[in-house]
Write a protein that holds these residues in place. Structure first.
Motif, PDB file in Angstrom:
ATOM      1  N   GLY A 287      41.645  47.597  28.968  1.00 35.69           N
ATOM      2  CA  GLY A 287      41.571  47.876  30.405  1.00 35.69           C
ATOM      3  C   GLY A 287      41.582  49.361  30.691  1.00 35.69           C
ATOM      4  O   GLY A 287      40.872  49.845  31.589  1.00 35.69           O
ATOM      5  N   VAL A 350      35.726  41.358  36.939  1.00 37.76           N
ATOM      6  CA  VAL A 350      35.434  42.734  36.549  1.00 37.76           C
ATOM      7  C   VAL A 350      34.059  42.827  35.893  1.00 37.76           C
ATOM      8  O   VAL A 350      33.288  43.760  36.152  1.00 37.76           O
ATOM      9  CB  VAL A 350      36.528  43.271  35.609  1.00 37.76           C
ATOM     10  N   ASN A 398      40.600  45.407  37.769  1.00 44.24           N
ATOM     11  CA  ASN A 398      40.859  45.860  36.405  1.00 44.24           C
ATOM     12  C   ASN A 398      42.287  46.382  36.272  1.00 44.24           C
ATOM     13  O   ASN A 398      42.960  46.143  35.257  1.00 44.24           O
ATOM     14  CB  ASN A 398      39.868  46.960  36.007  1.00 44.24           C
TER      15      ASN A 398
END
Length: 490
Positions: A287, A350, A398
């Motif tokens: 991430g 995402v 995210n």
């Protein structure tokens, strides 16, 4: 002035001034984040008014992001140790003074230096705003407060280019850029006076000793390492020859030394700038990579697009602000939607966002090719809107997913590290894409459209890399889940 009990204590009573204090925090947060986007439309005005070159323009944008990012984590720790209110007031004072100094700058070097100081001030303020929200609210109210803060971030991004265009239109093309900095002064003074009255002080008995609360050596190694990485790219046009690329070796050595230093700090039990143990969690580490690489790609859109339409097509600053508004509006709207559904949709959200950003960027390149000339702003509006919608589905979701597996006790430092990566990514991305853009302008004899297309293709490649990283995390997560759980989370 009385101070409320801790939000976690049994006798907790909400501070009656909390919503007014939140309003002050949101105004200050809006002001610091506005300075990320508002300056892009002012770059041609700065170039003509101060005689700035391409490297100066890159540093005006990327220097703010870099300084902002490097200060975030240590400033958050100082706020923890010495109290949010005092740190907030110090950061706000520095921001107001540096904004005035930027407005009065008499040369590009002065402006870059004052802009770096302004970035430091913004980095001091940012963690205090989120920390004050945690201090003043709990339960459902905290969710509402953070939701209002997220909306403020979206609005500042959307309003920045337009407001900058209006101020430059009113102030004139040569000196109008100064007003994008001067406007912070009265707002900042009013917020300072309100903060003194409305933000509660921290009880002295809860303050911690400042010594050992942050890692100055880590900050120095990371800062100088990233600076050495960016410098040859920003100065690509001004420094002829190949020797400037030796700085990349220096950057690699410094960043390697930073990792070794942080490991040593962890082994001996001293404070780390970056808690490297966090990166043992795959979702968090990937991430962070997504965030850094994505910010390196998407933040450059405003930078090169506003230069292209103003320098290449003769748009006014106001017209340039209108031209980038579709991206900002799409991002602001989809960010609120993404925040509400991310826990149900997961990493797929995402991935969808990253895919939309890539599609929007490619479609913008095609639009510039098919509709050359002054009508580019109309032709690129829908592609930029698509990219903006995608962007809103990336950033906040995210962040949420990256922190999902992080222990609550490390949530603050984990979020600070992730945001630091975002800002460093933005600074490095502007240096890289800016170097490609300005080199193409110089090599093509002033073909701004071609330079924009190549620059945007470079940015799209960075976003595509972030998409590949996201896919790795997505499929690794699915392999770890039982079949029925994987089917639901997909």
């Amino acid at each position: 002035m009385s101070t409320p009990a801790s939000p976690f204590s049994a006798d907790y009573q909400p501070d009656p001034r909390r919503w007014k204090a939140l309003a002050v925090c949101l105004v200050v947060g809006f002001m610091t984040l506005l300075d990320v986007s508002i300056v892009n439309v002012a770059l041609p005005s700065i170039e003509s008014g101060l005689g700035a070159n391409s490297a100066d323009l890159s540093w005006v944008v990327s220097g703010y992001a870099l300084a902002f990012g490097l200060v975030l984590v240590p400033a958050g720790r100082v706020g923890d140790a010495r109290g949010r209110k005092v740190t907030f007031l110090i950061g706000l004072s520095l921001f107001v003074l540096s904004s005035a100094a930027c407005g009065f700058a008499q040369g590009p070097t002065q402006l870059v230096v004052f802009r770096l100081i302004q970035g430091v001030a913004g980095g001091i303020l940012a963690p205090q705003v989120s920390g004050l929200i945690q201090l003043l609210f709990r339960g459902a109210e905290r969710g509402r407060a953070f939701g209002m803060f997220a909306a403020t971030i979206g609005i500042s991004t959307a309003v920045g280019p337009l407001l900058g265009g209006v101020l430059i239109q009113l102030g004139g093309s040569a000196e109008g850029w100064r007003w994008i900095f001067f406007v912070n002064v009265p707002i900042g003074i009013a917020a300072f006076l309100a903060a003194i009255r409305l933000i509660p002080a921290r009880p002295s008995e809860t303050k911690q000793p400042l010594r050992g609360s942050f890692d100055p050596v880590g900050v120095l190694l990371l800062g100088v390492g990233v600076f050495a990485l960016m410098l040859p790219m920003v100065q690509e046009q001004e420094w002829p020859g190949a020797r400037k690329w030796l700085l990349l070796i220096v950057a690699a050595v410094l960043l390697g030394a930073f990792v070794l230093w942080e490991r040593r700090q962890g082994r001996v039990g001293h404070q780390q700038l970056v808690d490297l143990s966090l990166f043992s969690m795959r979702s968090y580490s990937l991430g962070c990579i997504i965030a850094m690489v994505y910010f390196a790609g998407f933040t450059t859109v405003f930078f090169i697009y506003t230069l292209f339409v103003q320098q290449g097509l003769g748009y006014s600053a106001l017209q340039a602000g209108l031209a980038v508004t579709p991206f900002a509006l799409g991002s602001a709207v989809s960010a609120s939607v993404g925040g509400n559904i991310v826990t149900r949709v997961g990493r797929s959200l995402v991935l969808l966002g990253l895919g939309l950003v890539v599609v929007g960027m490619i479609a913008t390149i095609i639009a510039v090719q098919l509709v050359p000339g002054h009508n580019v702003g109309y032709a690129a509006a829908v592609p930029l809107l698509v990219a903006g919608v995608g962007s809103g589905l990336v950033i906040s979701p995210n962040l949420t997913l990256s922190l999902d597996q992080v222990p609550v006790t490390k949530a603050g430092i984990a979020g600070g590290v992730l945001q630091t990566g975002q800002r460093i990514g933005a600074a490095a991305g502007i240096a890289l894409v800016g170097a490609v853009f300005f080199a193409q302008v110089a090599n093509s004899g002033g073909d701004w459209a071609r330079a924009f297309q190549i620059g945007l293709a470079t940015a799209a490649l960075l976003v595509l890399i972030a998409l590949v990283v996201g896919l790795v995390d997505h499929f690794a997560h699915r392999r770890e889940q039982p079949p029925e759980v994987g089917a639901r989370s997909a």
